[in-house]
Write a protein that holds these residues in place. Structure first.
Motif, PDB file in Angstrom:
ATOM      1  N   SER A  78      -7.049  -5.223  -5.636  1.00 11.41           N
ATOM      2  CA  SER A  78      -6.327  -4.052  -5.123  1.00 11.41           C
ATOM      3  C   SER A  78      -4.816  -4.224  -5.223  1.00 11.41           C
ATOM      4  N   SER A  79      -4.343  -5.448  -5.078  1.00  9.25           N
ATOM      5  CA  SER A  79      -2.898  -5.698  -5.169  1.00  9.25           C
ATOM      6  C   SER A  79      -2.348  -5.314  -6.540  1.00  9.25           C
ATOM      7  N   ILE A  82      -1.584  -1.523  -6.601  1.00  9.92           N
ATOM      8  CA  ILE A  82      -0.370  -1.210  -5.845  1.00  9.92           C
ATOM      9  C   ILE A  82       0.869  -1.627  -6.632  1.00  9.92           C
ATOM     10  N   GLU A  83       0.851  -2.830  -7.178  1.00  5.12           N
ATOM     11  CA  GLU A  83       2.006  -3.322  -7.934  1.00  5.12           C
ATOM     12  C   GLU A  83       2.289  -2.444  -9.153  1.00  5.12           C
ATOM     13  N   HIS A 109      -2.243   3.620  -1.104  1.00  8.59           N
ATOM     14  CA  HIS A 109      -2.172   2.182  -1.403  1.00  8.59           C
ATOM     15  C   HIS A 109      -2.903   1.340  -0.365  1.00  8.59           C
ATOM     16  N   TYR A 112      -6.778   1.200  -1.278  1.00 10.18           N
ATOM     17  CA  TYR A 112      -7.329   0.543  -2.467  1.00 10.18           C
ATOM     18  C   TYR A 112      -8.153  -0.676  -2.090  1.00 10.18           C
ATOM     19  N   ASP A 114     -10.555  -4.010  -4.048  1.00  8.09           N
ATOM     20  CA  ASP A 114     -10.828  -4.718  -5.300  1.00  8.09           C
ATOM     21  C   ASP A 114     -11.988  -4.021  -6.004  1.00  8.09           C
TER      22      ASP A 114
END
Length: 182
Positions: A78-79, A82-83, A109, A112, A114
């Protein structure tokens, strides 16, 4: 006894309105494409859904309902969503624009999760309500109310100004009738 036929008719209409066949007549696939890492590894297939008589201008201006479906072929944390979103939004918009929709961006965000091979995210915007909805494998994760948010966030993939991938953008809009410049 007169109530039974009315009840059955009403029930039939409700079920018809909720059926996938009814939804398909409202939004149809407009285009699709793939995102690949380093040009080799397929990350996801994307499909844009919109009314058949849509225009690019109406879609970009959040004047029409649309859905973007992303079908994943690999694991993505998920990160990473966002990134990537923050990077693209920052290059497409001035800080004051993003500040206006920051609460809605944060809701999406924060929702979200994985994903892995076979998972599908679906981001939909309803022009009647001005509401966007994010779903993972048909489970609604977040809902936000803002046409401005929809125009900005869908721009990650659809904006003519530095989208995630220009080739993908062209593929997603491939089924639209060409607009005639006057």
């Amino acid at each position: 006894m007169a109530r039974l036929p009315f009840f059955l008719l009403t029930l039939g209409l409700i079920l018809a309105l909720q059926s996938p066949a009814h939804a398909a007549t409202e939004l149809a696939p407009i285009g699709s494409g793939s995102v690949r890492y380093l040009g080799l590894i397929k990350v996801y297939d994307a499909t844009l859904y919109a009314p058949l008589q849509s225009s690019e201008t109406a879609i970009l201006g959040a004047e029409q309902s649309i859905c973007l479906q992303l079908d994943y072929a690999v694991d993505v944390p998920s990160s990473a969503f966002i990134e990537a979103a923050e990077t693209i939004l920052a290059r497409q918009h001035e800080p004051d624009v993003l500040t206006r929709v920051r609460p809605q961006i944060d809701v999406i965000h924060g929702s979200y999760r994985d994903v892995g091979d076979g998972d599908s995210y679906r981001l939909c915007y309803d022009d009647t309500s001005g509401r966007s909805r994010l779903a993972l494998n048909d489970e609604i994760l977040a809902t936000v109310d803002s046409a401005e948010f929809a125009a900005i966030y869908f721009g990650i993939w659809l904006s003519p100004d530095q989208p995630l991938d220009e080739s993908l953008r062209d593929d997603l809009f491939a089924g639209l009738k060409q607009e005639i410049n006057k």
